[in-house]
Design an enzyme around this catalytic site. Structure first.
Site, PDB file in Angstrom:
ATOM      1  N   GLY B  47     131.452 -92.888  20.946  1.00 47.39           N
ATOM      2  CA  GLY B  47     131.027 -92.981  19.551  1.00 47.39           C
ATOM      3  C   GLY B  47     132.002 -91.713  18.950  1.00 47.39           C
ATOM      4  N   GLU B  63     137.233 -96.613  17.608  1.00 53.07           N
ATOM      5  CA  GLU B  63     136.586 -95.823  18.897  1.00 53.07           C
ATOM      6  C   GLU B  63     136.559 -96.660  20.065  1.00 53.07           C
ATOM      7  OE1 GLU B  63     135.228 -93.037  19.702  1.00 53.07           O
ATOM      8  OE2 GLU B  63     135.493 -92.251  17.517  1.00 53.07           O
ATOM      9  N   GLU B  67     138.863 -95.892  23.745  1.00 52.71           N
ATOM     10  CA  GLU B  67     137.979 -95.865  24.877  1.00 52.71           C
ATOM     11  C   GLU B  67     138.578 -96.930  25.978  1.00 52.71           C
ATOM     12  OE1 GLU B  67     135.872 -93.933  25.743  1.00 52.71           O
ATOM     13  OE2 GLU B  67     135.678 -92.609  23.969  1.00 52.71           O
ATOM     14  N   PRO B  84     115.571 -88.064  12.130  1.00 54.05           N
ATOM     15  CA  PRO B  84     116.288 -86.701  11.836  1.00 54.05           C
ATOM     16  C   PRO B  84     116.035 -85.942  12.929  1.00 54.05           C
ATOM     17  CG  PRO B  84     114.402 -87.088  10.161  1.00 54.05           C
ATOM     18  CD  PRO B  84     114.472 -88.285  11.236  1.00 54.05           C
ATOM     19  N   GLU B 115     135.187 -87.998  31.185  1.00 52.99           N
ATOM     20  CA  GLU B 115     134.465 -88.667  32.372  1.00 52.99           C
ATOM     21  C   GLU B 115     133.732 -90.130  31.684  1.00 52.99           C
ATOM     22  OE1 GLU B 115     131.855 -88.208  36.345  1.00 52.99           O
ATOM     23  OE2 GLU B 115     132.305 -86.660  34.927  1.00 52.99           O
TER      24      GLU B 115
END
Lengths: 227, 227
Positions: B47, B63, B67, B84, B115
DNA sequence: ACAAAAGTGTTCGATATACACCCATGT
DNA sequence: ACATGGGTGTATATCGAACACTTTTGT
């Protein structure tokens, strides 16, 4: 998790809470009239910024309480809307929730004395921002959930008759349901139980009162309730 | 929309994309090993930050492409996680997505040479942050969608046999399915069609190849596909 | 020839649907 | 007495689940 650090942004983050209730045999939602541009005079879903150290759910519950004074209400995250252009003032990402409140709950006007009103979904006023989308999305989800899980009674007071519950389902789904089939299914789903009391003061036989069984499983996964 | 201006906050906003594929007769997901604290050495869902003027969907697609190198992939918003305390470094709200990629698609390692690895969901490594929750949530949603809509072929190459499709469903749902019932239902759902070609080079009769019908409606609302 | 895998129908049980009357109560 | 509305059962159609054999092809 963040690994790409190119051009990150810290958008404003809000929660908007679509609040449904049943009144006058219609499904209504609470809207707030905007006093300032943009969209001055149009109506918006109540919402506000997420505070520091506040979870999204907590922010939604806080907003719901500020608007209605109610706690312990059914509340569920709906979807997150993040189009860059959805607020002309700048980037605002909003996490939308929807809430079901009992029709009788006297939802008082918001603390901040803004102009608020209940509107039936079939006859909405002029809506601000992308909030019409959000309302449509919420309605779809409500109908869907009503068919697959047993949450209809969240729109009724704590004790209700089967006729009242059936009326709620018919209003939301927008179609008549067979009385005997409805009663059989809702009772077989095992989410409500008779209180033993009866509603009096009405013409005709007294209707048995039911309540939600808090120990029941909310999700009815195995089978559609109302196929 | 924001009306309450008390203690707003501008949290960091990220998207995380749970990427599923089928390989070695298992359902696998792509994970990234963290090189720095917190959770150094543990594995995280890929992400990154949402960019300026980028919608949430666009950020997730970006994203995913970074990837895997893949475009035109099935992608769907899952849920927004905003506790939070979910990132010890500070407030980070993440909009989670899930993606289904064809098992054969050669998903190359990410551009940034971090990796990365594919892990079966039944045997996950040590997971960072609250990402185990997110993975569980994504798996639940995948199973659910598979039962109610016809998206299983998103995990297969563009042409596939019914036996391959059935195997995919069995892997994800974790239970064997009856061959004749499976074929009848998937064909009645009208989402795939025979290409007219056959798979050769294998022992036994040649299996007919099918493809997804792009004009088909994705959601099968009327009935559960696999009850 | 043999092993592997594709393709094909039917029966039976469960579930969904459609449908009408009786009776208790308040006016 | 009558109007209102609560409560109840059954018959039929549809859908889901279980089940085995034949045929094709590569080795």
């Amino acid at each position: 998790m963040p690994r790409n650090r190119a051009a990150p942004e810290r958008p404003a983050l809000t929660v908007d809470v679509v609040i449904f209730r049943l009144a006058d045999e219609r499904l209504e939602t609470l809207l707030v009239r905007r006093g300032f541009p943009p969209f001055k005079g149009r109506w918006a879903i109540p919402g506000g910024f997420v505070h520091k150290n506040e979870s999204l759910d907590a922010a939604a519950r806080r907003e719901l309480k500020e608007e209605t004074g109610l706690e312990g209400i059914y509340l569920e995250q709906l979807y997150t809307f993040g189009d860059p252009k959805r607020d002309p003032r700048g980037r605002v990402v909003t996490v939308a929730y929807f809430a079901l409140i009992p029709g009788t709950a006297a939802a008082r006007a918001g603390d901040d004395a803004a102009e608020v009103g209940w509107y039936p979904l079939i006859k909405l006023p002029e809506i601000a921002f992308d909030h019409k989308n959000i309302l449509q999305y919420a309605l779809r989800r409500l109908r869907y959930k009503l068919e697959y899980s047993a949450i209809g009674f969240q729109l009724l007071p704590s004790e209700f008759t089967l006729a009242e519950l059936q009326a709620a389902y018919e209003i939301i789904l927008g179609e008549p349901l067979d009385k005997r089939n409805f009663r059989r299914r809702i009772l077989e789903a095992d989410v409500i139980e008779a209180t033993g009391d009866y509603r009096s003061g009405t013409v005709g036989p007294r209707a048995a009162l039911y309540r939600y069984r808090p120990d029941a499983v909310a999700e009815v996964k195995a089978r559609r309730l109302f196929p």
